[in-house]
Design a protein around this motif. Structure first.
Motif, PDB file in Angstrom:
ATOM      1  N   VAL A 190       0.617  -1.444   0.105  1.00 39.25           N
ATOM      2  CA  VAL A 190      -0.170  -0.097   0.310  1.00 39.25           C
ATOM      3  C   VAL A 190       1.096   1.475  -0.045  1.00 39.25           C
ATOM      4  N   ILE A 191       0.383   2.168  -1.219  1.00 42.20           N
ATOM      5  CA  ILE A 191       1.069   3.641  -0.937  1.00 42.20           C
ATOM      6  C   ILE A 191      -0.024   4.059  -0.835  1.00 42.20           C
ATOM      7  N   SER A 192      -0.566   4.734   0.307  1.00 42.60           N
ATOM      8  CA  SER A 192      -1.648   5.758   0.340  1.00 42.60           C
ATOM      9  C   SER A 192      -1.115   7.374   0.599  1.00 42.60           C
ATOM     10  N   MET A 193      -1.232   7.968  -0.567  1.00 41.83           N
ATOM     11  CA  MET A 193      -1.187   9.523  -0.897  1.00 41.83           C
ATOM     12  C   MET A 193      -1.849   9.631  -2.316  1.00 41.83           C
ATOM     13  N   GLY A 194      -2.102  10.738  -1.730  1.00 39.32           N
ATOM     14  CA  GLY A 194      -3.148  11.863  -2.912  1.00 39.32           C
ATOM     15  C   GLY A 194      -3.926  11.815  -2.437  1.00 39.32           C
ATOM     16  N   MET A 195      -4.951  13.107  -2.612  1.00 41.63           N
ATOM     17  CA  MET A 195      -6.089  13.684  -1.922  1.00 41.63           C
ATOM     18  C   MET A 195      -6.843  15.069  -2.935  1.00 41.63           C
ATOM     19  N   GLY A 206       2.570   6.272  -8.731  1.00 38.97           N
ATOM     20  CA  GLY A 206       3.202   5.316  -7.933  1.00 38.97           C
ATOM     21  C   GLY A 206       1.295   5.422  -6.549  1.00 38.97           C
ATOM     22  N   SER A 207       0.880   5.647  -6.294  1.00 36.63           N
ATOM     23  CA  SER A 207       0.098   5.477  -4.999  1.00 36.63           C
ATOM     24  C   SER A 207      -1.246   4.050  -5.692  1.00 36.63           C
ATOM     25  N   THR A 208      -1.502   3.768  -4.529  1.00 29.86           N
ATOM     26  CA  THR A 208      -2.500   3.117  -4.696  1.00 29.86           C
ATOM     27  C   THR A 208      -3.253   2.479  -4.170  1.00 29.86           C
ATOM     28  N   LEU A 209      -3.412   3.609  -3.369  1.00 30.62           N
ATOM     29  CA  LEU A 209      -4.672   4.341  -2.665  1.00 30.62           C
ATOM     30  C   LEU A 209      -4.765   5.466  -2.442  1.00 30.62           C
TER      31      LEU A 209
END
Ligand SMILES: *Cc1c(COP(=O)(O)O)cnc(C)c1O
Length: 222
Positions: A190-195, A206-209
């Motif tokens: 999990v790469i939790s990034m981005g709003m 590369g965000s996955t969540l």
């Protein structure tokens, strides 16, 4: 635009391999109900009390994520059900989560939160601190937490180059930790990034969540 339309639009703009946490902080229960009725099941909150109160009023098949700064004395209120804690920023916090997980006879999935933004105020580890944590005996003896990835928040900025660089840095941390500590753990993914303001950029990096509040629910009601 309503919540259902916002969700449909968002989902159509996001690749299948990227998960969406609907960030429902400061939104009324009715707003979450509408998102639920539109088929959404993953909700994120940043205050323990608010999360617990909303959960009581909503269906039980919701996956709740905790995305805010977590105080150790409040872990006990969410330990029995929380699906993912995005905001582990110290070994001390992780130890307390492990303790509450033991009490509840479960394994709690956690993300290590990194400080990637230029602002001072945002919580999170740097890469050395993360490696110290992962190398520590205390961590290696924890049986009731599972680290499934990492999380970070970019600077609050219009500077796309800067934000892209921060996401790229976070992705690099993920790759590094995966290679050294989690090569044989498939669940570390999990790469939790981005709003709302930067999720497309985050996905490119590369965000996955992604964690989306205002683009689903509109402005928050302070
Ligand atoms: C509020 C919040 C979000 C969502 O922010 P939006 O800009 O409304 O999408 C995402 N992540 C964290 C940690 C938050 O606190």
């Amino acid at each position: 635009m309503n919540i259902t339309e916002n969700l449909l639009l968002l989902k159509s703009s996001v690749p299948d391999h990227v998960g969406i946490v609907a960030v429902s902080k400061m939104q009324p229960v009715e707003a979450l109900q509408e998102a639920y009725q539109a088929g959404h099941r993953i909700f994120g909150e940043n205050k323990v009390q608010e999360l617990v109160q909303k959960r009581m009023q909503l269906p039980t098949d919701i996956e709740w994520h905790f995305i805010g700064h977590l105080q150790t004395n409040k872990i006990k209120y969410i330990a029995s059900f929380i699906s993912l804690i995005h905001s582990i920023d110290s070994i001390h916090l992780l130890k307390e989560v492990n303790r509450e997980a033991i009490i509840n006879k479960r394994v709690i999935d956690c993300l290590l939160q990194f400080h990637i933004a230029t602002e001072e105020s945002k919580f999170g580890l740097d890469i050395e601190e993360a490696e110290d944590l992962l190398n520590s005996k205390v961590y290696r003896e924890m049986k009731n937490i599972r680290i499934t990835g990492i999380m970070g928040m970019s600077s609050f900025s219009d500077d796309i180059k800067l934000v892209r660089k921060e996401f790229h840095t976070l992705y690099g941390y993920f790759k590094k930790l995966k290679g050294i500590y989690f090569e044989h753990q498939a669940s570390f993914e999990v790469i939790s990034m981005g709003m709302s303001g930067d999720y497309l950029l985050a996905i490119e990096e590369g965000s996955t969540l992604i964690r989306i509040g205002s683009s689903i629910f509109g402005e928050r009601q302070y």
